[in-house]
Design an enzyme around this catalytic site. Structure first.
Site, PDB file in Angstrom:
ATOM      1  N   ASP A 180      -8.254 -20.597  -0.368  1.00 41.69           N
ATOM      2  CA  ASP A 180      -9.612 -20.884  -0.833  1.00 41.69           C
ATOM      3  C   ASP A 180      -9.777 -22.371  -1.132  1.00 41.69           C
ATOM      4  OD1 ASP A 180     -12.208 -20.360  -1.574  1.00 41.69           O
ATOM      5  OD2 ASP A 180     -11.704 -19.664  -3.585  1.00 41.69           O
ATOM      6  N   ASN A 205     -11.662 -24.708   0.955  1.00 36.07           N
ATOM      7  CA  ASN A 205     -11.934 -25.611   2.087  1.00 36.07           C
ATOM      8  C   ASN A 205     -13.282 -26.316   1.929  1.00 36.07           C
ATOM      9  OD1 ASN A 205      -9.608 -24.580   3.151  1.00 36.07           O
ATOM     10  ND2 ASN A 205     -10.582 -23.409   4.789  1.00 36.07           N
ATOM     11  N   HIS A 218     -12.364 -26.659   6.808  1.00 34.88           N
ATOM     12  CA  HIS A 218     -11.660 -25.582   7.515  1.00 34.88           C
ATOM     13  C   HIS A 218     -10.650 -26.162   8.519  1.00 34.88           C
ATOM     14  CE1 HIS A 218     -14.183 -22.734   5.570  1.00 34.88           C
ATOM     15  NE2 HIS A 218     -15.278 -23.024   6.234  1.00 34.88           N
ATOM     16  N   TRP A 242     -18.877 -12.828   6.951  1.00 30.40           N
ATOM     17  CA  TRP A 242     -19.898 -12.729   8.009  1.00 30.40           C
ATOM     18  C   TRP A 242     -21.259 -13.174   7.499  1.00 30.40           C
ATOM     19  CZ3 TRP A 242     -18.121 -12.482  12.686  1.00 30.40           C
ATOM     20  CH2 TRP A 242     -16.996 -11.739  12.995  1.00 30.40           C
ATOM     21  N   ARG A 256     -21.932 -15.808   5.853  1.00 38.20           N
ATOM     22  CA  ARG A 256     -22.057 -17.281   5.832  1.00 38.20           C
ATOM     23  C   ARG A 256     -22.989 -17.741   6.956  1.00 38.20           C
ATOM     24  NH1 ARG A 256     -16.619 -20.149   3.646  1.00 38.20           N
ATOM     25  NH2 ARG A 256     -16.415 -18.784   1.855  1.00 38.20           N
ATOM     26  N   LEU A 309       9.635 -14.432  11.720  1.00 38.87           N
ATOM     27  CA  LEU A 309       8.489 -14.263  10.807  1.00 38.87           C
ATOM     28  C   LEU A 309       7.390 -13.387  11.410  1.00 38.87           C
ATOM     29  CD1 LEU A 309       6.824 -15.269   8.258  1.00 38.87           C
ATOM     30  CD2 LEU A 309       5.977 -17.090   9.750  1.00 38.87           C
ATOM     31  N   SER A 313     -11.007 -11.006  -4.741  1.00 44.73           N
ATOM     32  CA  SER A 313     -11.914 -11.094  -3.590  1.00 44.73           C
ATOM     33  C   SER A 313     -11.631 -10.062  -2.493  1.00 44.73           C
ATOM     34  CB  SER A 313     -11.892 -12.508  -2.988  1.00 44.73           C
ATOM     35  OG  SER A 313     -12.289 -13.444  -3.949  1.00 44.73           O
ATOM     36  N   GLU A 323       3.433 -10.228  -7.812  1.00 46.72           N
ATOM     37  CA  GLU A 323       3.350 -11.342  -8.754  1.00 46.72           C
ATOM     38  C   GLU A 323       2.228 -12.256  -8.269  1.00 46.72           C
ATOM     39  OE1 GLU A 323       5.125 -11.895 -11.548  1.00 46.72           O
ATOM     40  OE2 GLU A 323       6.058  -9.932 -11.253  1.00 46.72           O
TER      41      GLU A 323
HETATM   42  C1  FPP Z   1     -12.074 -20.338   1.993  1.00 46.08           C
HETATM   43  O1  FPP Z   1     -12.623 -21.584   1.723  1.00 46.08           O
HETATM   44  C2  FPP Z   1     -11.524 -20.275   3.311  1.00 46.08           C
HETATM   45  C3  FPP Z   1     -12.016 -19.493   4.315  1.00 46.08           C
HETATM   46  C4  FPP Z   1     -13.168 -18.610   4.186  1.00 46.08           C
HETATM   47  C5  FPP Z   1     -11.433 -19.492   5.652  1.00 46.08           C
HETATM   48  C6  FPP Z   1      -9.984 -19.807   5.723  1.00 46.08           C
HETATM   49  C7  FPP Z   1      -9.761 -20.384   7.049  1.00 46.08           C
HETATM   50  C8  FPP Z   1      -8.888 -21.361   7.368  1.00 46.08           C
HETATM   51  C9  FPP Z   1      -7.932 -21.928   6.426  1.00 46.08           C
HETATM   52  C10 FPP Z   1      -8.855 -21.938   8.736  1.00 46.08           C
HETATM   53  C11 FPP Z   1      -8.719 -21.008   9.876  1.00 46.08           C
HETATM   54  C12 FPP Z   1      -7.606 -20.039   9.720  1.00 46.08           C
HETATM   55  C13 FPP Z   1      -6.604 -19.873  10.587  1.00 46.08           C
HETATM   56  C14 FPP Z   1      -5.589 -18.810  10.325  1.00 46.08           C
HETATM   57  C15 FPP Z   1      -6.420 -20.681  11.775  1.00 46.08           C
HETATM   58  P1  FPP Z   1     -14.150 -21.667   1.304  1.00 46.08           P
HETATM   59  O2  FPP Z   1     -14.911 -22.052   2.524  1.00 46.08           O
HETATM   60  O3  FPP Z   1     -14.589 -20.390   0.673  1.00 46.08           O
HETATM   61  O4  FPP Z   1     -14.100 -22.810   0.270  1.00 46.08           O
HETATM   62  P2  FPP Z   1     -15.064 -23.006  -0.998  1.00 46.08           P
HETATM   63  O5  FPP Z   1     -14.849 -21.816  -1.890  1.00 46.08           O
HETATM   64  O6  FPP Z   1     -14.575 -24.277  -1.592  1.00 46.08           O
HETATM   65  O7  FPP Z   1     -16.461 -23.103  -0.462  1.00 46.08           O
END
Ligand code: FPP
Length: 256
Positions: free
Chosen positions: A32, A34, A49, A81, A83, A143, A212, A223
């Site tokens: 979380d 990004n 992202h 979805w 967003r 992995l 979430s 944990e």
């Molecule tokens: C949450 O950040 C993140 C996501 C909804 C998507 C996660 C995706 C990636 C890390 C990239 C693509 C993944 C792969 C496996 C290649 P947010 O957008 O909710 O951040 P915020 O809460 O700060 O707005």
């Protein structure tokens, strides 16, 4: 539970205790932050992202090196979805290019890809590359990289209940309590994660104190570590320090 990042830690993976009793078999991560990372830099959320995808590569590499058997990443939730279309499209494009660029890396490093969630809702071209990567890597024994895509924990449980109800209707399962056929194991066996151990460790970045809708059934005894670090700033060093912290936890599973 907040993790103190200021704790002095070694950068070395060799500090991780390999004793199976203390070694996590399954690590799950809610990636979380990004969007906030991008906003802080006056950038478009999609840049967050993109940087987040680089962090995915680095954490996968670290898991592989430490020999963590399973890594589950919450890459896209059923709620995501909702967003804006541009952001959903950008995430799908990033996912597709991640899979295409990592195929060789996965084969070279014995990584097996799996996906959990409503894969059928993903755009066709993403489904195609996802299925072909899963097929390509299916015999790899290192992995297990488990991507949660269009995943929701409640949806997963509803799906399991439907499958079990169908078996009851067809006389395959007797619901009578005295027969003890509807058990916790039976429910686990109808989840996307069947045949996988539950996560020992759940990490969430960006400081939010919530689950979430992630792996609701499976995290009963996990944990939990929540770090304030935004996912694009998360790195190998912090990951290793969390693993070391995990190894010092006293896991009692409800016992004394
Ligand atoms: C949450 O950040 C993140 C996501 C909804 C998507 C996660 C995706 C990636 C890390 C990239 C693509 C993944 C792969 C496996 C290649 P947010 O957008 O909710 O951040 P915020 O809460 O700060 O707005």
């Amino acid at each position: 539970m907040n993790f103190d990042k200021t704790e002095s830690v070694s950068l070395s993976t060799s500090d991780i205790n390999p004793d199976p009793e203390f070694f996590p078999k399954h690590v799950a991560i809610i990636m979380d932050g990004n969007g906030r990372w991008a906003k802080k830099r006056l950038l478009n959320r999609i840049k967050g992202h993109k940087k987040g995808t680089e962090v995915v590569r680095s954490i996968v590499k670290t898991c592989r090196e430490i020999k963590i058997p399973i890594l589950t990443l919450y890459a896209f939730s059923t709620e995501n979805w909702k967003r804006p279309k541009t952001e959903v499209t950008a995430l799908m494009t990033l996912l597709k290019s991640f899979l295409l660029t990592e195929q060789e890396e996965m084969m070279d490093n014995n990584i097996r890809l799996n996906a959990i969630g409503q894969i059928e809702r993903l755009p066709d071209e993403v489904q195609d590359v996802l299925r072909s990567t899963i097929e390509l890597t299916k015999s790899n024994k290192g992995l297990l990289l488990n991507l949660a895509l269009s995943y929701g924990g409640r949806d997963e449980i509803v799906r399991a209940v439907r499958q079990i109800a169908e078996k009851v209707k067809n006389g395959i399962i007797d619901p009578d309590a005295s027969k003890n056929q509807i058990t916790e194991d039976l429910i686990s066996d109808h989840l996307y994660t069947r045949a996988m151990p539950d996560p020992d460790l759940l990490i969430r970045t960006s400081g939010e104190m919530r689950i979430s809708n992630f792996l609701l059934w499976q995290i009963a005894y996990s944990e939990i570590f929540i770090t304030d670090t935004l996912w694009p700033d998360f790195d190998r060093k912090e990951f290793i320090s969390i693993l070391k912290n995990y190894q010092q936890r006293d896991r009692r599973f409800g016992k004394v």
